[in-house]
Design a protein around this motif. Structure first.
Motif, PDB file in Angstrom:
ATOM      1  N   THR A   1       0.808  -1.221   0.000  1.00 48.51           N
ATOM      2  CA  THR A   1       0.000   0.000   0.000  1.00 48.51           C
ATOM      3  C   THR A   1       0.843   1.275   0.000  1.00 48.51           C
ATOM      4  N   THR A   2       2.163   1.151   0.002  1.00 51.14           N
ATOM      5  CA  THR A   2       3.039   2.324   0.067  1.00 51.14           C
ATOM      6  C   THR A   2       2.923   3.164  -1.201  1.00 51.14           C
ATOM      7  N   GLU A   3       2.650   4.455  -1.030  1.00 50.89           N
ATOM      8  CA  GLU A   3       2.596   5.389  -2.149  1.00 50.89           C
ATOM      9  C   GLU A   3       3.913   6.142  -2.329  1.00 50.89           C
ATOM     10  N   LEU A   4       4.646   6.319  -1.243  1.00 50.79           N
ATOM     11  CA  LEU A   4       5.885   7.095  -1.275  1.00 50.79           C
ATOM     12  C   LEU A   4       6.769   6.667  -0.112  1.00 50.79           C
ATOM     13  N   VAL A   5       8.076   6.594  -0.361  1.00 51.79           N
ATOM     14  CA  VAL A   5       9.065   6.333   0.683  1.00 51.79           C
ATOM     15  C   VAL A   5       9.830   7.622   0.950  1.00 51.79           C
TER      16      VAL A   5
ATOM     17  N   PRO B   1      -4.517  11.999   3.375  1.00 49.40           N
ATOM     18  CA  PRO B   1      -3.282  11.335   3.811  1.00 49.40           C
ATOM     19  C   PRO B   1      -2.614  10.558   2.680  1.00 49.40           C
ATOM     20  N   VAL B   2      -1.293  10.530   2.698  1.00 52.65           N
ATOM     21  CA  VAL B   2      -0.487   9.764   1.747  1.00 52.65           C
ATOM     22  C   VAL B   2       0.151   8.609   2.504  1.00 52.65           C
TER      23      VAL B   2
ATOM     24  N   VAL C   1       8.731   2.213  -6.758  1.00 47.91           N
ATOM     25  CA  VAL C   1       7.925   3.011  -5.837  1.00 47.91           C
ATOM     26  C   VAL C   1       8.572   4.393  -5.681  1.00 47.91           C
ATOM     27  N   PRO C   2       7.811   5.475  -5.806  1.00 45.63           N
ATOM     28  CA  PRO C   2       8.403   6.801  -5.606  1.00 45.63           C
ATOM     29  C   PRO C   2       9.125   6.892  -4.272  1.00 45.63           C
ATOM     30  N   ALA C   3      10.311   7.510  -4.289  1.00 47.09           N
ATOM     31  CA  ALA C   3      11.120   7.559  -3.070  1.00 47.09           C
ATOM     32  C   ALA C   3      11.939   8.833  -3.003  1.00 47.09           C
TER      33      ALA C   3
END
Length: 295
Positions: A49-53, A76-77, A97-99
């Protein structure tokens, strides 16, 4: 000035710190362990479920970045954050994944870490800094990189780079006095380890729900030692003492740390330059769309 800093960190703690710094480079080993150790809500380990690190070496303003990012969004993100392990960022790069990797000058980071964590030897902290960044070098083009000064002084630009690099539509953080004060207020409250506050970090709780929770809490008593995630005069004095004591020590490690930091700064600068070149093109494209829409 007197401090309660031990003269020498224990052998056990030094070994534990060194083992952790090495194992945390390996996603297949460290991330399953981290999911067991940190079930949530914070730190949060990368998952489906991670959208951004958002992560980096400790004391590099990742806490400010997490709160500034969430405060700027209408919703929320889902973030993976605060693991301070290269494995988290390597996994993000490999999975697409965007990071965001936050970086900071090695002397500032290492002295701040050792002042805050008296059981960590300076040589071990410096070695961990070198290992952390060295293993991320092959992945730096798949990450957005932002320096401490930019994160704490112009985080809206950093969010713009995330949008450009990963095709996201995050709302930019407006670096006003009021917004920065609110961000720092939440950073200072992190000592409470409030489940609501930690849930807000990870995108599990809305801003409205967080405000209701904080309004119902009694005020925290004043801290004599300062907040763990905020600067304090006592910690600043300890950092200066360490700087004078260790300035000429471990020159080889310091040199390597400076080289790695400079390499990532160049990556951040190149990303910022690329963004500036794209912005006029994007503006021209929007102008053409407006022209056609009104014709």
């Amino acid at each position: 000035m007197t401090t309660d800093r031990p003269a020498h960190p224990t052998v056990y703690r030094r070994v534990r710190h060194r083992v952790r710094s090495r194992v945390s480079e390996r996603p297949a080993i460290y991330l399953p362990f981290a999911r067991h150790k940190y079930p949530g809500p914070s730190p949060e380990v990368i998952g489906p479920t991670t959208e951004l690190v958002i992560d980096g070496y400790t004391r590099s303003a990742s806490t400010f970045a997490v709160y500034a990012l969430q405060l700027a969004q209408p919703h929320p993100v889902r973030l993976a954050h605060h693991l301070h392990a290269p494995a988290q960022l390597i996994a993000a790069a490999r999975r697409g994944v965007p990071a965001l990797l936050v970086i900071r000058n090695p002397q500032a980071v290492v002295l701040s870490q050792v002042a805050r964590e008296p059981d960590v030897a300076l040589r071990d902290a410096l070695g961990a800094y070198v290992r952390f960044h060295a293993c991320l070098l092959p992945f730096r083009d798949r990450l957005v990189v932002a320096d401490f000064a930019e994160v704490t002084g112009d985080f809206g630009t950093v969010i713009g780079r995330l949008n450009d690099r990963f095709g996201m539509s995050l709302r930019r953080f407006e670096h006003t006095e009021a917004n920065v004060a609110e961000c720092l207020r939440l950073v200072a409250l992190r000592d409470s380890l409030s489940p609501a506050l930690l849930g807000f970090e990870s995108g599990l709780l809305s801003r409205a729900a967080l405000d209701r929770e904080l309004a119902s809490r009694p005020p925290d008593p004043p801290s004599e030692t300062g907040h763990a995630w905020m600067p304090s005069p006592r910690r600043d004095a300890e950092i200066e003492r360490l700087r004078q004591q260790w300035q000429a020590s471990f020159t080889g490690l310091w040199r390597r740390a400076d080289e790695l930091y400079a390499s990532f700064v160049r990556s951040a600068t190149a990303q910022e330059t690329s963004q500036r070149r794209q912005e006029p093109t994007a503006m021209n494209g929007r102008a053409e769309e407006e022209q056609w829409s009104t014709s």
